[in-house]
Design an enzyme around this catalytic site. Sequence first.
Site, PDB file in Angstrom:
ATOM      1  N   HIS A   1       1.242   1.031 -13.234  1.00  0.00           N
ATOM      2  CA  HIS A   1       1.849  -0.170 -13.916  1.00  0.00           C
ATOM      3  C   HIS A   1       3.502   0.187 -13.743  1.00  0.00           C
ATOM      4  CE1 HIS A   1       2.581  -4.108 -16.027  1.00  0.00           C
ATOM      5  NE2 HIS A   1       3.323  -3.357 -16.929  1.00  0.00           N
TER       6      HIS A   1
ATOM      7  N   ILE B   1      -7.247  -9.612 -11.485  1.00  0.00           N
ATOM      8  CA  ILE B   1      -7.894  -9.188 -12.669  1.00  0.00           C
ATOM      9  C   ILE B   1      -9.348  -8.306 -12.272  1.00  0.00           C
ATOM     10  CG2 ILE B   1      -8.684  -9.718 -14.982  1.00  0.00           C
ATOM     11  CD1 ILE B   1      -5.673 -10.206 -15.125  1.00  0.00           C
TER      12      ILE B   1
ATOM     13  N   GLU C   1       6.697   6.449  -8.823  1.00  0.00           N
ATOM     14  CA  GLU C   1       5.270   6.162  -8.769  1.00  0.00           C
ATOM     15  C   GLU C   1       4.499   6.923  -7.558  1.00  0.00           C
ATOM     16  OE1 GLU C   1       3.885   2.018  -8.331  1.00  0.00           O
ATOM     17  OE2 GLU C   1       5.966   1.249  -9.221  1.00  0.00           O
TER      18      GLU C   1
ATOM     19  N   LEU D   1      -5.249  -6.931 -20.648  1.00  0.00           N
ATOM     20  CA  LEU D   1      -4.241  -7.073 -19.444  1.00  0.00           C
ATOM     21  C   LEU D   1      -3.312  -5.896 -19.763  1.00  0.00           C
ATOM     22  CD1 LEU D   1      -3.118  -8.295 -17.002  1.00  0.00           C
ATOM     23  CD2 LEU D   1      -1.675  -9.633 -18.524  1.00  0.00           C
ATOM     24  N   ASP D   2      -3.485  -4.887 -19.290  1.00  0.00           N
ATOM     25  CA  ASP D   2      -2.583  -3.612 -19.260  1.00  0.00           C
ATOM     26  C   ASP D   2      -2.901  -2.922 -20.484  1.00  0.00           C
ATOM     27  OD1 ASP D   2      -1.957  -3.636 -16.631  1.00  0.00           O
ATOM     28  OD2 ASP D   2      -0.272  -4.965 -16.889  1.00  0.00           O
TER      29      ASP D   2
ATOM     30  N   ARG E   1     -13.584 -18.026  -8.262  1.00  0.00           N
ATOM     31  CA  ARG E   1     -13.579 -16.473  -9.081  1.00  0.00           C
ATOM     32  C   ARG E   1     -14.702 -15.986  -9.002  1.00  0.00           C
ATOM     33  NH1 ARG E   1     -10.117 -16.020 -14.208  1.00  0.00           N
ATOM     34  NH2 ARG E   1      -8.569 -17.060 -13.141  1.00  0.00           N
TER      35      ARG E   1
ATOM     36  N   ASN F   1      -5.183   2.470 -13.073  1.00  0.00           N
ATOM     37  CA  ASN F   1      -4.122   1.615 -12.642  1.00  0.00           C
ATOM     38  C   ASN F   1      -2.834   2.033 -12.720  1.00  0.00           C
ATOM     39  OD1 ASN F   1      -3.159  -0.791 -11.465  1.00  0.00           O
ATOM     40  ND2 ASN F   1      -2.555  -1.542 -13.857  1.00  0.00           N
TER      41      ASN F   1
ATOM     42  N   GLY G   1       0.656  -1.171  -0.059  1.00  0.00           N
ATOM     43  CA  GLY G   1       0.033   0.098  -0.074  1.00  0.00           C
ATOM     44  C   GLY G   1       0.651   1.216   0.002  1.00  0.00           C
ATOM     45  N   SER G   2       2.076   1.075  -0.637  1.00  0.00           N
ATOM     46  CA  SER G   2       2.855   2.277  -0.394  1.00  0.00           C
ATOM     47  C   SER G   2       2.399   3.529  -1.496  1.00  0.00           C
ATOM     48  CB  SER G   2       4.466   2.022  -0.967  1.00  0.00           C
ATOM     49  OG  SER G   2       4.762   1.799  -2.066  1.00  0.00           O
TER      50      SER G   2
HETATM   51  C1  GAR Z   1       3.861  -1.103  -7.293  1.00  0.00           C
HETATM   52  O1  GAR Z   1       4.919  -0.943  -7.751  1.00  0.00           O
HETATM   53  C2  GAR Z   1       2.595  -1.170  -8.574  1.00  0.00           C
HETATM   54  O2  GAR Z   1       3.075  -0.501  -9.718  1.00  0.00           O
HETATM   55  C3  GAR Z   1       2.474  -2.702  -8.789  1.00  0.00           C
HETATM   56  O3  GAR Z   1       2.726  -3.224  -7.665  1.00  0.00           O
HETATM   57  C4  GAR Z   1       3.346  -2.426  -6.764  1.00  0.00           C
HETATM   58  C5  GAR Z   1       2.352  -2.064  -5.473  1.00  0.00           C
HETATM   59  O4  GAR Z   1       3.114  -1.541  -4.514  1.00  0.00           O
HETATM   60  N1  GAR Z   1       1.466  -2.883  -9.708  1.00  0.00           N
HETATM   61  C6  GAR Z   1       1.449  -3.871 -10.746  1.00  0.00           C
HETATM   62  O5  GAR Z   1       2.383  -4.629 -10.843  1.00  0.00           O
HETATM   63  C7  GAR Z   1       0.527  -4.052 -11.458  1.00  0.00           C
HETATM   64  N2  GAR Z   1       0.267  -4.974 -12.642  1.00  0.00           N
HETATM   65  P1  GAR Z   1       2.247  -0.896  -3.231  1.00  0.00           P
HETATM   66  O6  GAR Z   1       1.615  -1.816  -2.645  1.00  0.00           O
HETATM   67  O7  GAR Z   1       3.464  -0.487  -2.376  1.00  0.00           O
HETATM   68  O8  GAR Z   1       1.902   0.532  -3.890  1.00  0.00           O
END
Ligand code: GAR
Length: 191
Positions: free
Chosen positions: A110, A93, A175, A145-146, A66, A108, A12-13
């Site tokens: 990525h 997904i 990010e 997907l993305d 699912r 989202n 969750g950063s």
């Molecule tokens: C982040 O790097 C985000 O870009 C990635 O997961 C991490 C989550 O970190 N997302 C993906 O790979 C989606 N395909 P966080 O929980 O610390 O925000």
Amino acid sequence: MERILIMISGRGSNMKAIIKNVKDGILKGLCEVMVVFSNKKDAAGLEIAESFGIETKIIGSKGKKRSTYNKLLFDYLDKLNPDYIILAGYMKIVSSDVIQRFRNRIINIHPADTALHQGLHGYEWAFENKMESTKITVHFVDEGLDTGNVIGKRDVDISDCKTLDEVEQRGLKVEHQFYSECLQKIFSENI
Ligand code: GAR
């Protein structure tokens, strides 16, 4: 004022960076965080959200079919009716009925250029391919997907990173700043 729901699965950063910007940064006055949602009950981000006084909601995906999980989630989101759904490390997904219900309202982040790499392990991919730089993409979520429309991409110089951990740290720093900038752009255009 947009009402947003943030969806996480772990640390969750990115969620934390968004919450801080809503409280006291570039998203202040543009949106409010209604709920932080997780499909994992032990996601570390849940405690962080609670420490900011934000309501949390868990629908555990583990051990559920699912279709069962997707139906529970759809019903929850449909009733809550947020203006935007912000995926921040949500590792499932999104089902097509949710995408249809919230068309162009699910965003989202990525950790790679979505034109070059989709799915998981974006930083590993950049590191293993010995890339000089990589990109962070913020995009709308569609059925692929993305593959959704890109809101913004930002370069990350990783030419001097020696380990995967360094690549990740460098990327996450970008990010945390860039996601809120993209949301600011979207939310201010909609006012
Ligand atoms: C982040 O790097 C985000 O870009 C990635 O997961 C991490 C989550 O970190 N997302 C993906 O790979 C989606 N395909 P966080 O929980 O610390 O925000």
